[in-house]
Design a protein around this motif. Structure first.
Motif, short mmCIF file in Angstrom:
data_model
loop_
_atom_site.label_atom_id
_atom_site.label_comp_id
_atom_site.label_asym_id
_atom_site.label_seq_id
_atom_site.Cartn_x
_atom_site.Cartn_y
_atom_site.Cartn_z
N ALA A 108 104.50 -15.68 -80.08
CA ALA A 108 105.79 -14.99 -79.91
C ALA A 108 106.91 -16.01 -79.74
O ALA A 108 106.68 -17.13 -79.28
N ARG A 109 108.09 -15.56 -80.13
CA ARG A 109 109.28 -16.40 -79.98
C ARG A 109 110.48 -15.47 -79.85
O ARG A 109 110.52 -14.42 -80.47
N GLU A 110 111.46 -15.90 -79.05
CA GLU A 110 112.70 -15.14 -78.92
C GLU A 110 113.64 -15.48 -80.07
O GLU A 110 113.68 -16.62 -80.52
N TYR A 111 114.39 -14.47 -80.52
CA TYR A 111 115.35 -14.65 -81.60
C TYR A 111 116.68 -14.05 -81.18
O TYR A 111 116.77 -12.86 -80.86
N GLU A 112 117.69 -14.87 -81.23
CA GLU A 112 119.04 -14.44 -80.84
C GLU A 112 119.51 -13.27 -81.70
O GLU A 112 120.16 -12.35 -81.22
N ALA A 113 119.18 -13.29 -82.99
CA ALA A 113 119.63 -12.23 -83.90
C ALA A 113 119.11 -10.86 -83.51
O ALA A 113 119.72 -9.84 -83.85
N LEU A 114 117.99 -10.81 -82.77
CA LEU A 114 117.42 -9.54 -82.34
C LEU A 114 117.70 -9.25 -80.88
O LEU A 114 117.44 -8.13 -80.41
N ALA A 115 118.13 -10.27 -80.15
CA ALA A 115 118.32 -10.16 -78.70
C ALA A 115 117.00 -9.78 -78.02
O ALA A 115 116.98 -9.08 -77.01
N ARG A 116 115.92 -10.26 -78.58
CA ARG A 116 114.58 -10.04 -78.02
C ARG A 116 113.58 -10.92 -78.76
O ARG A 116 113.95 -11.66 -79.64
N ALA A 117 112.32 -10.79 -78.39
CA ALA A 117 111.28 -11.60 -79.01
C ALA A 117 110.56 -10.82 -80.11
O ALA A 117 110.65 -9.60 -80.18
N VAL A 118 109.87 -11.57 -80.94
CA VAL A 118 108.92 -10.99 -81.89
C VAL A 118 107.56 -11.52 -81.47
O VAL A 118 107.36 -12.72 -81.32
N GLU A 119 106.62 -10.61 -81.25
CA GLU A 119 105.25 -10.96 -80.88
C GLU A 119 104.32 -10.57 -82.02
O GLU A 119 104.39 -9.45 -82.52
N VAL A 120 103.49 -11.52 -82.43
CA VAL A 120 102.59 -11.30 -83.56
C VAL A 120 101.16 -11.55 -83.10
O VAL A 120 100.86 -12.61 -82.54
#
Length: 154
Positions: A11-23
């Motif tokens: 997982a990593r946080e992304y500013e464009a989403l204002a949240r993380a993506v967990e895979v």
């Protein structure tokens, strides 16, 4: 780091989403994608797919076509989700159009219910881009869906 055959959670946080993506991976195949508010403590942050997601969110065109996905859903829902994967970057379809892409009858209420159920329970949103479907439902949360649509100019 080569994580091609990886199993585990990344997982990593992304500013464009204002949240993380967990895979979640099993045997090198993506089995889940979610969007937690922040990176879970037990998730690693170093994975090629996370790099690609970051580039995508920065505007690089990527349909994630070569990403191996391991769907553990019934065959009829798998057919719908595989049809969803054929919707090109920057294009959108209606639920009835997706129903036809999945070789189902858009006038049959049972087929439409199958499609909407598959969309709502999509285990790997973003890779199987339910944000490209007009009129949902969507497994991708609303704020994330809107951000993904902006990235693709929808």
């Amino acid at each position: 780091m080569n994580t091609t055959g990886a199993s585990g959670v990344f997982a990593r946080e992304y500013e464009a989403l204002a949240r993380a993506v967990e895979v979640g991976f099993a045997g090198g195949r993506v089995i889940s994608v979610s969007f937690p508010p922040e990176v879970p403590d037990d998730a690693a942050e170093d994975h090629e797919l996370l790099e690609r997601i970051g580039a995508y969110l920065d505007g690089e065109r990527d349909e994630f076509a070569g990403v191996a996905v391991g769907l553990t859903v019934p065959t009829d829902r798998r057919d719908v989700l595989e049809a969803l994967r054929t919707v090109p970057y920057g294009e959108e379809v209606s639920v009835s159009r997706l129903t036809r892409l999945a070789a189902l009858d858009a006038d049959d209420p049972e087929d439409l219910e199958l499609v909407t159920s598959a969309l709502a329970e999509n285990p790997v949103p973003l890779l199987l881009p339910d944000h490209r479907v007009q009129g949902g439902p969507h497994a991708t949360p609303g704020g994330v869906r809107e951000a993904l649509r902006r990235v693709e100019g929808l």
